[in-house]
Design a protein around this motif. Structure first.
Motif, PDB file in Angstrom:
ATOM      1  N   THR A  17      43.388  39.907  51.992  1.00  0.00           N
ATOM      2  CA  THR A  17      43.456  40.353  53.383  1.00  0.00           C
ATOM      3  C   THR A  17      44.598  41.347  53.552  1.00  0.00           C
ATOM      4  O   THR A  17      45.472  41.467  52.700  1.00  0.00           O
ATOM      5  N   GLY A  18      44.551  42.041  54.645  1.00  0.00           N
ATOM      6  CA  GLY A  18      45.622  42.955  55.001  1.00  0.00           C
ATOM      7  C   GLY A  18      45.826  44.064  53.997  1.00  0.00           C
ATOM      8  O   GLY A  18      44.883  44.653  53.482  1.00  0.00           O
ATOM      9  N   VAL A  19      47.075  44.328  53.709  1.00  0.00           N
ATOM     10  CA  VAL A  19      47.454  45.426  52.822  1.00  0.00           C
ATOM     11  C   VAL A  19      46.899  45.212  51.417  1.00  0.00           C
ATOM     12  O   VAL A  19      46.425  46.151  50.775  1.00  0.00           O
ATOM     13  N   ALA A  20      46.906  43.974  50.928  1.00  0.00           N
ATOM     14  CA  ALA A  20      46.405  43.699  49.581  1.00  0.00           C
ATOM     15  C   ALA A  20      44.937  44.080  49.453  1.00  0.00           C
ATOM     16  O   ALA A  20      44.510  44.602  48.424  1.00  0.00           O
ATOM     17  N   ALA A  21      44.140  43.834  50.465  1.00  0.00           N
ATOM     18  CA  ALA A  21      42.715  44.177  50.420  1.00  0.00           C
ATOM     19  C   ALA A  21      42.508  45.684  50.347  1.00  0.00           C
ATOM     20  O   ALA A  21      41.543  46.157  49.754  1.00  0.00           O
ATOM     21  N   ILE A  22      43.405  46.432  50.920  1.00  0.00           N
ATOM     22  CA  ILE A  22      43.285  47.888  50.924  1.00  0.00           C
ATOM     23  C   ILE A  22      43.752  48.495  49.604  1.00  0.00           C
ATOM     24  O   ILE A  22      43.092  49.364  49.044  1.00  0.00           O
ATOM     25  N   TYR A  23      44.866  48.008  49.072  1.00  0.00           N
ATOM     26  CA  TYR A  23      45.487  48.668  47.927  1.00  0.00           C
ATOM     27  C   TYR A  23      45.168  48.054  46.576  1.00  0.00           C
ATOM     28  O   TYR A  23      45.352  48.702  45.558  1.00  0.00           O
ATOM     29  N   ASN A  24      44.709  46.833  46.515  1.00  0.00           N
ATOM     30  CA  ASN A  24      44.423  46.214  45.227  1.00  0.00           C
ATOM     31  C   ASN A  24      42.998  46.556  44.808  1.00  0.00           C
ATOM     32  O   ASN A  24      42.078  45.775  44.957  1.00  0.00           O
ATOM     33  N   ARG A  25      42.810  47.721  44.249  1.00  0.00           N
ATOM     34  CA  ARG A  25      41.493  48.185  43.836  1.00  0.00           C
ATOM     35  C   ARG A  25      41.382  48.320  42.315  1.00  0.00           C
ATOM     36  O   ARG A  25      40.416  48.851  41.813  1.00  0.00           O
ATOM     37  N   TYR A  26      42.353  47.792  41.618  1.00  0.00           N
ATOM     38  CA  TYR A  26      42.344  47.831  40.167  1.00  0.00           C
ATOM     39  C   TYR A  26      41.200  46.950  39.656  1.00  0.00           C
ATOM     40  O   TYR A  26      40.967  45.856  40.160  1.00  0.00           O
ATOM     41  N   SER A  27      40.462  47.410  38.661  1.00  0.00           N
ATOM     42  CA  SER A  27      39.256  46.693  38.214  1.00  0.00           C
ATOM     43  C   SER A  27      39.535  45.591  37.188  1.00  0.00           C
ATOM     44  O   SER A  27      38.668  44.747  36.967  1.00  0.00           O
ATOM     45  N   TYR A  28      40.699  45.587  36.545  1.00  0.00           N
ATOM     46  CA  TYR A  28      41.061  44.574  35.554  1.00  0.00           C
ATOM     47  C   TYR A  28      40.094  44.536  34.371  1.00  0.00           C
ATOM     48  O   TYR A  28      39.920  43.497  33.742  1.00  0.00           O
ATOM     49  N   LEU A  29      39.459  45.646  34.030  1.00  0.00           N
ATOM     50  CA  LEU A  29      38.487  45.655  32.943  1.00  0.00           C
ATOM     51  C   LEU A  29      39.113  45.285  31.600  1.00  0.00           C
ATOM     52  O   LEU A  29      38.545  44.490  30.845  1.00  0.00           O
ATOM     53  N   ALA A  30      40.247  45.846  31.280  1.00  0.00           N
ATOM     54  CA  ALA A  30      40.895  45.540  29.997  1.00  0.00           C
ATOM     55  C   ALA A  30      41.284  44.063  29.927  1.00  0.00           C
ATOM     56  O   ALA A  30      41.095  43.402  28.898  1.00  0.00           O
TER      57      ALA A  30
END
Length: 49
Positions: A17-30
């Motif tokens: 939620t909040g700021v984390a929902a907007i900025y945490n777009r890293y896919s963690y593929l590795a």
């Protein structure tokens, strides 16, 4: 493995939620690849016996 990586692998992510929902777009593929490779090795060690 950290919980957020495990959740990504099984596609069961905690709701951000909040700021984390907007900025945490890293896919963690590795990180997901590493987790699955470790799991694969574990399963192979069980069935190889």
């Amino acid at each position: 493995m950290p919980l957020h990586i495990t959740e990504q692998v099984i596609d069961h992510r905690s709701q951000l939620t909040g700021v984390a929902a907007i900025y945490n777009r890293y896919s963690y593929l590795a990180e997901m690849r590493e987790a699955l490779e470790l799991y694969e090795a574990h399963v192979e060690s069980i069935v190889a016996d």
